[in-house]
Design a protein around this motif. Structure first.
Motif, PDB file in Angstrom:
ATOM      1  N   SER A  42       0.838  -1.239   0.083  1.00  0.00           N
ATOM      2  CA  SER A  42      -0.115   0.031   0.044  1.00  0.00           C
ATOM      3  C   SER A  42       0.807   1.352   0.016  1.00  0.00           C
ATOM      4  CB  SER A  42      -1.073   0.279   1.215  1.00  0.00           C
ATOM      5  OG  SER A  42      -0.131   0.174   2.265  1.00  0.00           O
ATOM      6  N   MET A  43       2.061   1.245   0.397  1.00  0.00           N
ATOM      7  CA  MET A  43       3.159   2.367   0.456  1.00  0.00           C
ATOM      8  C   MET A  43       4.047   2.454  -0.468  1.00  0.00           C
ATOM      9  SD  MET A  43       1.936   4.754   2.541  1.00  0.00           S
ATOM     10  CE  MET A  43       3.746   5.881   2.521  1.00  0.00           C
ATOM     11  N   LEU A 119       3.318   9.381  -5.400  1.00  0.00           N
ATOM     12  CA  LEU A 119       2.525   8.115  -5.986  1.00  0.00           C
ATOM     13  C   LEU A 119       3.040   7.245  -6.730  1.00  0.00           C
ATOM     14  CD1 LEU A 119      -0.856  10.406  -6.379  1.00  0.00           C
ATOM     15  CD2 LEU A 119      -0.115   8.788  -4.292  1.00  0.00           C
ATOM     16  N   LYS A 120       2.438   6.087  -6.580  1.00  0.00           N
ATOM     17  CA  LYS A 120       2.613   5.129  -7.619  1.00  0.00           C
ATOM     18  C   LYS A 120       1.776   5.261  -8.746  1.00  0.00           C
ATOM     19  CE  LYS A 120       3.001   0.107  -8.374  1.00  0.00           C
ATOM     20  NZ  LYS A 120       4.270   0.004  -8.873  1.00  0.00           N
ATOM     21  N   GLY A 121       2.500   5.599  -9.909  1.00  0.00           N
ATOM     22  CA  GLY A 121       1.775   5.641 -11.359  1.00  0.00           C
ATOM     23  C   GLY A 121       0.947   7.020 -11.133  1.00  0.00           C
ATOM     24  N   GLY A 125      -6.649   8.697  -7.388  1.00  0.00           N
ATOM     25  CA  GLY A 125      -7.905   8.420  -6.773  1.00  0.00           C
ATOM     26  C   GLY A 125      -7.771   6.849  -6.596  1.00  0.00           C
ATOM     27  N   GLY A 126      -6.869   6.302  -7.612  1.00  0.00           N
ATOM     28  CA  GLY A 126      -6.890   4.749  -7.288  1.00  0.00           C
ATOM     29  C   GLY A 126      -8.427   4.004  -7.533  1.00  0.00           C
ATOM     30  N   GLY A 127      -9.108   4.548  -8.003  1.00  0.00           N
ATOM     31  CA  GLY A 127     -10.212   3.885  -8.310  1.00  0.00           C
ATOM     32  C   GLY A 127     -11.554   3.874  -7.332  1.00  0.00           C
ATOM     33  N   TYR A 128     -11.251   4.556  -6.113  1.00  0.00           N
ATOM     34  CA  TYR A 128     -12.375   4.591  -5.052  1.00  0.00           C
ATOM     35  C   TYR A 128     -13.393   5.850  -5.607  1.00  0.00           C
ATOM     36  CZ  TYR A 128      -9.879   1.928  -1.437  1.00  0.00           C
ATOM     37  OH  TYR A 128      -9.446   0.900  -0.691  1.00  0.00           O
ATOM     38  N   HIS A 146       0.381   3.961  -2.833  1.00  0.00           N
ATOM     39  CA  HIS A 146      -0.240   3.117  -3.850  1.00  0.00           C
ATOM     40  C   HIS A 146      -1.516   3.085  -3.843  1.00  0.00           C
ATOM     41  CE1 HIS A 146       0.034  -0.885  -6.350  1.00  0.00           C
ATOM     42  NE2 HIS A 146      -0.772   0.085  -7.020  1.00  0.00           N
ATOM     43  N   ARG A 147      -2.319   4.121  -4.401  1.00  0.00           N
ATOM     44  CA  ARG A 147      -3.782   4.446  -4.140  1.00  0.00           C
ATOM     45  C   ARG A 147      -4.698   3.248  -4.520  1.00  0.00           C
ATOM     46  NH1 ARG A 147      -3.573  10.058  -2.957  1.00  0.00           N
ATOM     47  NH2 ARG A 147      -2.013  10.240  -1.423  1.00  0.00           N
TER      48      ARG A 147
END
Length: 225
Positions: A42-43, A119-121, A125-128, A146-147
């Protein structure tokens, strides 16, 4: 016997200094710092699975925006192990997501787009689903770097906006290891000094025994003609 006495005094002094340095380093190190191993992604990319992190034990009120913290929230995650996430909002802040579209989307903090180079990528928002949270005083809004792979404040929005009480914080992850290294050196030095003190003590005993073993020559009047 003077030499033996001097060695004995030196052994006591060096031993005490070694004990103070070693025990002081151990006690302070355990009180001020802790360590943990990252168990998830997650991080990422800041911290990956298996990475070891060192954190300074602080009160939750000392946490600042942008800090990476470790905390315990068994009622939320179902286990007592430490969780690592990044502080995005503190008491009084308004955190929302997301402005812009797709990869240009950004989290906003108090109405301003938040710059997040970690941020990774670059997925803010990460899809949330979208959210807009006013962080209550004494609480924190936390997100993973890593959202798309983080179960952070966004997963608990129905519980006071997903915010976490500052009392749950156990420490702040550090990237400057100067103090822990100094403590480690102090502990090693303490062990070395204790060993030196033991050597001095042994030397004192050897000198004392040799002094006792020396038989003084008979006085002149004791000689026979």
């Amino acid at each position: 016997m003077g030499r033996a006495r001097g060695l004995g005094i030196a052994a006591v002094v060096v031993g005490l200094v070694g004990l103070l340095a070693g025990l002081g380093g151990v006690v302070y190190g355990r009180y001020a710092f802790g360590g943990s191993v990252v168990s998830g992604e997650s991080m990422a990319p800041t911290f990956g699975r298996g990475d070891r992190v060192v954190f300074e034990r602080i009160d939750g009120s000392e946490v600042r925006r942008g800090d990476v913290v470790v905390f315990s929230a068994p009622d939320r995650y179902g286990f007592d192990a430490l969780v690592i996430e990044r502080v995005v909002g503190v008491g009084g802040d308004r955190v929302a997501c997301c402005t812009g579209e797709a990869r240009d989307a950004r989290v906003t903090l108090n109405g301003e787009p938040l710059r997040e180079p970690y941020l990774k990528g670059a997925e803010a928002g990460g899809g949330y689903p979208a959210y807009d949270v006013r962080v209550p005083e004494g609480r924190l809004f936390l997100l993973g770097d890593h959202r798309a792979n983080a179960r952070d404040s966004r997963a608990f929005l129905d519980d006071r906006g997903g915010t976490l009480p500052t009392s749950a914080i156990r420490g702040r992850v550090i990237d400057d290891y100067t103090v822990p290294v100094v403590l480690g050196v102090a502990m090693i030095a303490g062990v070395v000094l204790v060993l030196v003190a033991a050597g001095l003590g042994i030397a004192a005993m050897v000198v004392r025994r040799r002094a006792r073993a020396v038989v003084p020559p008979p006085p002149p009047w004791a000689a026979r003609v």
